[in-house]
Design a protein around this motif. Sequence first.
Motif, PDB file in Angstrom:
ATOM      1  N   GLU A  54       0.813  -1.212   0.000  1.00 49.51           N
ATOM      2  CA  GLU A  54       0.000   0.000   0.000  1.00 49.51           C
ATOM      3  C   GLU A  54       0.847   1.263   0.000  1.00 49.51           C
ATOM      4  OE1 GLU A  54      -2.758   0.337   3.181  1.00 49.51           O
ATOM      5  OE2 GLU A  54      -4.315   1.148   1.875  1.00 49.51           O
ATOM      6  N   ARG A  55       1.914   1.219   0.752  1.00 51.15           N
ATOM      7  CA  ARG A  55       2.769   2.415   0.803  1.00 51.15           C
ATOM      8  C   ARG A  55       3.288   2.756  -0.588  1.00 51.15           C
ATOM      9  NH1 ARG A  55       5.614   5.561   4.443  1.00 51.15           N
ATOM     10  NH2 ARG A  55       7.631   6.317   3.744  1.00 51.15           N
ATOM     11  N   ALA A  56       3.640   1.734  -1.320  1.00 50.16           N
ATOM     12  CA  ALA A  56       4.148   1.974  -2.676  1.00 50.16           C
ATOM     13  C   ALA A  56       3.064   2.594  -3.536  1.00 50.16           C
ATOM     14  CB  ALA A  56       4.635   0.675  -3.293  1.00 50.16           C
ATOM     15  N   GLU A  57       1.833   2.091  -3.393  1.00 49.69           N
ATOM     16  CA  GLU A  57       0.744   2.655  -4.198  1.00 49.69           C
ATOM     17  C   GLU A  57       0.528   4.129  -3.866  1.00 49.69           C
ATOM     18  OE1 GLU A  57      -0.568   1.575  -6.712  1.00 49.69           O
ATOM     19  OE2 GLU A  57      -1.167  -0.531  -6.654  1.00 49.69           O
ATOM     20  N   TYR A  58       0.572   4.438  -2.587  1.00 43.79           N
ATOM     21  CA  TYR A  58       0.385   5.841  -2.199  1.00 43.79           C
ATOM     22  C   TYR A  58       1.497   6.711  -2.756  1.00 43.79           C
ATOM     23  CZ  TYR A  58      -3.725   5.592   0.737  1.00 43.79           C
ATOM     24  OH  TYR A  58      -5.009   5.485   1.158  1.00 43.79           O
ATOM     25  N   LEU A  59       2.712   6.181  -2.658  1.00 40.16           N
ATOM     26  CA  LEU A  59       3.824   6.982  -3.168  1.00 40.16           C
ATOM     27  C   LEU A  59       3.739   7.135  -4.670  1.00 40.16           C
ATOM     28  CD1 LEU A  59       6.763   5.838  -0.905  1.00 40.16           C
ATOM     29  CD2 LEU A  59       5.657   8.068  -0.991  1.00 40.16           C
ATOM     30  N   ARG A  60       3.243   6.108  -5.336  1.00 40.20           N
ATOM     31  CA  ARG A  60       3.059   6.227  -6.782  1.00 40.20           C
ATOM     32  C   ARG A  60       2.093   7.363  -7.089  1.00 40.20           C
ATOM     33  NH1 ARG A  60       2.394   0.076  -9.160  1.00 40.20           N
ATOM     34  NH2 ARG A  60       4.571  -0.525  -8.914  1.00 40.20           N
ATOM     35  N   ARG A  83       8.952   0.192 -10.003  1.00 42.33           N
ATOM     36  CA  ARG A  83       9.422  -1.152 -10.311  1.00 42.33           C
ATOM     37  C   ARG A  83       8.217  -2.074 -10.269  1.00 42.33           C
ATOM     38  NH1 ARG A  83      12.941   1.514 -11.419  1.00 42.33           N
ATOM     39  NH2 ARG A  83      15.133   1.452 -10.844  1.00 42.33           N
ATOM     40  N   PHE A  84       8.339  -3.225 -10.905  1.00 42.70           N
ATOM     41  CA  PHE A  84       7.234  -4.169 -10.824  1.00 42.70           C
ATOM     42  C   PHE A  84       7.062  -4.571  -9.366  1.00 42.70           C
ATOM     43  CE2 PHE A  84       9.220  -4.944 -15.019  1.00 42.70           C
ATOM     44  CZ  PHE A  84       8.253  -4.268 -15.742  1.00 42.70           C
ATOM     45  N   GLY A  85       5.914  -4.305  -8.827  1.00 39.54           N
ATOM     46  CA  GLY A  85       5.666  -4.643  -7.430  1.00 39.54           C
ATOM     47  C   GLY A  85       6.049  -3.551  -6.462  1.00 39.54           C
ATOM     48  N   PRO A 106       6.622  -1.701   3.638  1.00 34.82           N
ATOM     49  CA  PRO A 106       7.605  -1.843   2.567  1.00 34.82           C
ATOM     50  C   PRO A 106       7.146  -1.115   1.314  1.00 34.82           C
ATOM     51  CG  PRO A 106       6.313  -3.837   2.739  1.00 34.82           C
ATOM     52  CD  PRO A 106       5.833  -2.927   3.834  1.00 34.82           C
ATOM     53  N   VAL A 107       8.083  -0.831   0.422  1.00 32.25           N
ATOM     54  CA  VAL A 107       7.714  -0.183  -0.832  1.00 32.25           C
ATOM     55  C   VAL A 107       7.917  -1.121  -2.029  1.00 32.25           C
ATOM     56  CG1 VAL A 107       8.069   2.187  -0.096  1.00 32.25           C
ATOM     57  CG2 VAL A 107       9.975   0.890  -1.025  1.00 32.25           C
ATOM     58  N   VAL A 108       8.346  -2.336  -1.755  1.00 34.27           N
ATOM     59  CA  VAL A 108       8.467  -3.302  -2.849  1.00 34.27           C
ATOM     60  C   VAL A 108       7.798  -4.608  -2.404  1.00 34.27           C
ATOM     61  CG1 VAL A 108      10.013  -4.400  -4.494  1.00 34.27           C
ATOM     62  CG2 VAL A 108      10.728  -2.319  -3.330  1.00 34.27           C
ATOM     63  N   ALA A 109       7.044  -5.197  -3.310  1.00 36.62           N
ATOM     64  CA  ALA A 109       6.426  -6.476  -2.980  1.00 36.62           C
ATOM     65  C   ALA A 109       7.516  -7.524  -2.793  1.00 36.62           C
ATOM     66  CB  ALA A 109       5.470  -6.888  -4.096  1.00 36.62           C
ATOM     67  N   GLU A 110       7.228  -8.468  -1.900  1.00 28.78           N
ATOM     68  CA  GLU A 110       8.287  -9.419  -1.575  1.00 28.78           C
ATOM     69  C   GLU A 110       8.496 -10.454  -2.672  1.00 28.78           C
ATOM     70  OE1 GLU A 110       7.415 -10.966   2.249  1.00 28.78           O
ATOM     71  OE2 GLU A 110       7.709  -8.994   3.182  1.00 28.78           O
ATOM     72  N   LYS A 111       7.370 -10.967  -3.181  1.00 30.46           N
ATOM     73  CA  LYS A 111       7.519 -12.112  -4.082  1.00 30.46           C
ATOM     74  C   LYS A 111       7.452 -11.698  -5.550  1.00 30.46           C
ATOM     75  CE  LYS A 111       4.643 -14.366  -1.407  1.00 30.46           C
ATOM     76  NZ  LYS A 111       3.522 -15.242  -1.103  1.00 30.46           N
ATOM     77  N   VAL A 112       8.389 -10.896  -5.948  1.00 30.91           N
ATOM     78  CA  VAL A 112       8.467 -10.579  -7.370  1.00 30.91           C
ATOM     79  C   VAL A 112       9.613 -11.380  -7.959  1.00 30.91           C
ATOM     80  CG1 VAL A 112       8.747  -8.760  -9.066  1.00 30.91           C
ATOM     81  CG2 VAL A 112       7.660  -8.263  -6.890  1.00 30.91           C
ATOM     82  N   PRO A 113       9.312 -12.219  -8.939  1.00 30.39           N
ATOM     83  CA  PRO A 113      10.386 -13.038  -9.503  1.00 30.39           C
ATOM     84  C   PRO A 113      11.455 -12.184 -10.154  1.00 30.39           C
ATOM     85  CG  PRO A 113       8.348 -13.244 -10.768  1.00 30.39           C
ATOM     86  CD  PRO A 113       8.018 -12.482  -9.545  1.00 30.39           C
ATOM     87  N   LYS A 114      12.663 -12.688 -10.109  1.00 31.56           N
ATOM     88  CA  LYS A 114      13.775 -11.948 -10.726  1.00 31.56           C
ATOM     89  C   LYS A 114      13.587 -11.844 -12.231  1.00 31.56           C
ATOM     90  CE  LYS A 114      17.300 -10.813  -7.889  1.00 31.56           C
ATOM     91  NZ  LYS A 114      16.365 -10.407  -6.846  1.00 31.56           N
ATOM     92  N   ILE A 115      13.194 -12.958 -12.824  1.00 32.32           N
ATOM     93  CA  ILE A 115      12.949 -12.936 -14.265  1.00 32.32           C
ATOM     94  C   ILE A 115      11.453 -13.025 -14.485  1.00 32.32           C
ATOM     95  CG2 ILE A 115      13.293 -14.153 -16.431  1.00 32.32           C
ATOM     96  CD1 ILE A 115      15.952 -15.168 -15.130  1.00 32.32           C
ATOM     97  N   LEU A 116      10.922 -12.013 -15.087  1.00 33.27           N
ATOM     98  CA  LEU A 116       9.473 -11.949 -15.262  1.00 33.27           C
ATOM     99  C   LEU A 116       9.066 -12.705 -16.510  1.00 33.27           C
ATOM    100  CD1 LEU A 116       9.230  -8.223 -14.466  1.00 33.27           C
ATOM    101  CD2 LEU A 116       7.889  -9.918 -13.265  1.00 33.27           C
ATOM    102  N   LYS A 117       8.063 -13.544 -16.346  1.00 37.95           N
ATOM    103  CA  LYS A 117       7.512 -14.217 -17.510  1.00 37.95           C
ATOM    104  C   LYS A 117       6.006 -14.204 -17.387  1.00 37.95           C
ATOM    105  CE  LYS A 117      11.381 -17.245 -18.512  1.00 37.95           C
ATOM    106  NZ  LYS A 117      11.925 -18.613 -18.441  1.00 37.95           N
ATOM    107  N   PRO A 118       5.365 -13.141 -17.824  1.00 38.18           N
ATOM    108  CA  PRO A 118       3.914 -13.088 -17.711  1.00 38.18           C
ATOM    109  C   PRO A 118       3.279 -14.229 -18.498  1.00 38.18           C
ATOM    110  CG  PRO A 118       4.796 -10.952 -18.311  1.00 38.18           C
ATOM    111  CD  PRO A 118       5.902 -11.931 -18.434  1.00 38.18           C
TER     112      PRO A 118
END
Lengths: 372, 177, 333
Positions: free
Chosen positions: A98-104, A161-163, A288-300
């Motif tokens: 949420e903090r990241a969303e607010y800062l965004r 950043r993503f997340g 936190p300002v970054v989600a914890e479980k963001v994969p290093k290599i993104l593969k949507p």
Amino acid sequence: MNDLARSQNQETFVLNLGPQHPATHGVLRVKLTMDGEYVVHAEPVLGYVHRMHEKMGENRTWAQFMPNTARLDYLGALSYNHGYVKVVEQAMGIEVPERAEYLRVITVELNRIASHLLWYGAFVLDLGGFTPLLYAFDDREHVLDLLESVTGSRLTFCYFRFGGLYNDVDDNFVGGARAFIKRLRRRLPDYHNLVTKNIILIKRLKDVGVLSAEMCRKYGATGPVLRGSGVDYDVRRNEPYSVYPELDFEVPVYGEGDSMARYMVRMDEIEQCMRIVEQALDKLPEGPVVAEKVPKILKPPPGDYYSAVEAARGTFGIRIVSDGTNTPYRMKLRSPTFSNLSLFGEASRGMLLPDALALMGSLDLVIPEIDR
Amino acid sequence: MLDELKNEFASLVPVPLIETDYRFKGYHLDVEVGPDQVVAAAELLDRRGFFLEAITGVDWLGKAPLSNQPEVEAGEAGEGGGAGKAEAATAPPTDKMEVVYDYNRTVGELCRVAVRCRLDRANPELPTVSRLIPGANWHERETHDFFGIIFSGHPDLSPLLLPEDADFHPLRKDFKA
Amino acid sequence: MILSEPWRLLVFVAGIIAFIALNAAYLVWLERKVAGHIQRRIGPKEVGPFGLLQPLADGIKLMSKQLLVPKGVDPLLFKVAPLLVLVPAVMSFVTIPFSEKLVARNIDIGLLMIFAFASVNVMGLLLGGWGSNNKYAVISAARAVSQNVAYEIPMLITVVTMIMLTHTMNLNEIVIQQAGGVWNWHIFANPLMPIAFLIFFICSLAETNRAPFDLGEAESELIAGFHTEYSGMGFGVFFMGEYANIIIGCGLATILFLGGWQCPFGILPGWWWFLAKVYFLIFCVMWIRWTYPRTTLWGLLNLSWKILIPFSLLILLLTGAMIKVWPLITGAS
């Protein structure tokens, strides 16, 4: 006002406006067929700063494309950051703290203020008033200083950043943002006294360049251009994203559809942006300002995804097609001013040259975004 | 509203149109039409107050086009994707080119519609909608620039963003700079 | 006077040219300083103290640049046009009294002569624009002409009103009539005169192509208008001409309305007061330029034909009535 059918038979000449011209703010070229000072036909010629961002997107990983988004609309770059991270997060199902969303929201709205301020100055400059430009730049400088302190850049931001975000803000930023809003609140009345109430400006803008709501719809115009034509549409409210639903703000709408209405929409939007930033600062949660479980290599997951955000100039839409690998298969960037400018040809027909330029200024063009 | 729209489309398109998960895909309705129905679809949406947000292409060189056909709805958390389409397309998958129209509307309930049209890659041609929606003019020109897709009946398909003498189409997957 | 007549005139003309050149240079500096402070900057400051040597640097730059004559222009008109702007301005200075004695040629039709020369000025703009063979320049020339024609009328009507009051076209005499204090200035001669002054001032703004009437060189529309194609000193001479015309406009306003070289308190010599008043008006001109956006041509012509001309005619009529009828009434009573 003038009989176009008649003037088409008369002698006309072609006026080549741009690609280097003081009023086109960059490298837009407009081929004007003129009858005296009346515009008979206007044809914008694009592509002078075309860089093929969409192809670049296909040649780099999802994360590597981030900086490109800031190089489209360099005056409101954070909205483009936001649009891009939003669509990828949507596809990947990443939850953003949420903090990241607010800062965004805070940074995007500050960026929007900066963008509108610059437009304000440049627009009045188009109308021949030089001084407001420097007033606006003075205030914009404060926003850029603030954003620089958190994002590290002043123009082509690459903050999201993503997340989440690249980094957290400190108390200086929060205090600085509050101080800036207090300052701008004090300054806005000056802006209105100096420019908005000026009889010359009113005469130049009132009933000039009237765009009907239907015309905006046919051309897909969005943002302040659409809202100046009386259509109450703002992606932030009609298609809520991020934490906008939790914030109380109004969407300024003016029904006249003339250049003055578009001017007023943007001026009122600055005030609403300040309200949003203030509320968001008040509500800013810890965390936190970054989600914890963001994969290093993104593969949507394979498929196509669409997402839109309200950028300073209108709806920025982004359509990504993923084939499940770490590079996008296709990336479509739908820039608002591309559509907004496309109506210029029809809207400027029969207008006087200075009025047509006032209309063009009121569309708030950023050429790199049109050309991509 | 969405249902009404679906009914109207039902008379138009042979394949079932799909209600997608907006939160995941970012649009509500996915309609696949043939080249001859593009204009009819545009007309239908235009009548209902939609505006055209963008037109774009996707080049599916050597791939089966990804589709939102039922699999996605069933397995949106999981794979989704192309397997199902192969069945619909039957037989040897010829190379396809896809044109996607993104519609949206400003009044009433939020509804984003993606209308897509698959074309034969060897001969990508479909009618223009720019007569109906003047804003489509530039979008179609841009799509022609990037993909070489021909919008028949378009008033002027000269390069918009590319140099005026460009005879290449950079977003085709076989384009080499 | 010590010098005999032809020599005296020569010295004065040389002095006037020097005055114009110096003023053009330093009014640019002043303009930049004024603009700077209005815009919350400080303006030029690097070259010399307070940037005072900036005009020198600019002048050297302009002079060292090639005088480019583009292909396709009419070379004769192109080269003559800047002079057609500057020379009449220089000529006009001949009759302007800087003080009672400080005037190159005190002729009885000084006012008429200034307006005769001022009308030549527009020829310069027209030929410059036409000779440049540039569409922007042509549009600008057409604008400048229609603007000058429209604004010369109310201006001249105001001046005619003035002549009715003063019974003379000799500028020095007009100033002498205003001796004795602020209330003797023509601007306070009767209640209509402040309005006449305003009309005159607005017209002189328009005549000199200054904002908010700078349609001729509207940079956001026509790049630089009639001097788009000019480089180096060609442009420099246009610029000098523009500033010379501003000085003449403000000088005339001072002479006709603000008491010329008359000093309200009897201190300091007359030319000091004349220049002080002129520079104050020039400051106002700059102030206006950096405050207002530009009007459109239509708005400009409407202002002239629909407001200024009727009003100036009305003032002419009322003044005439006052001169002829008032004595009758007072004489009768």
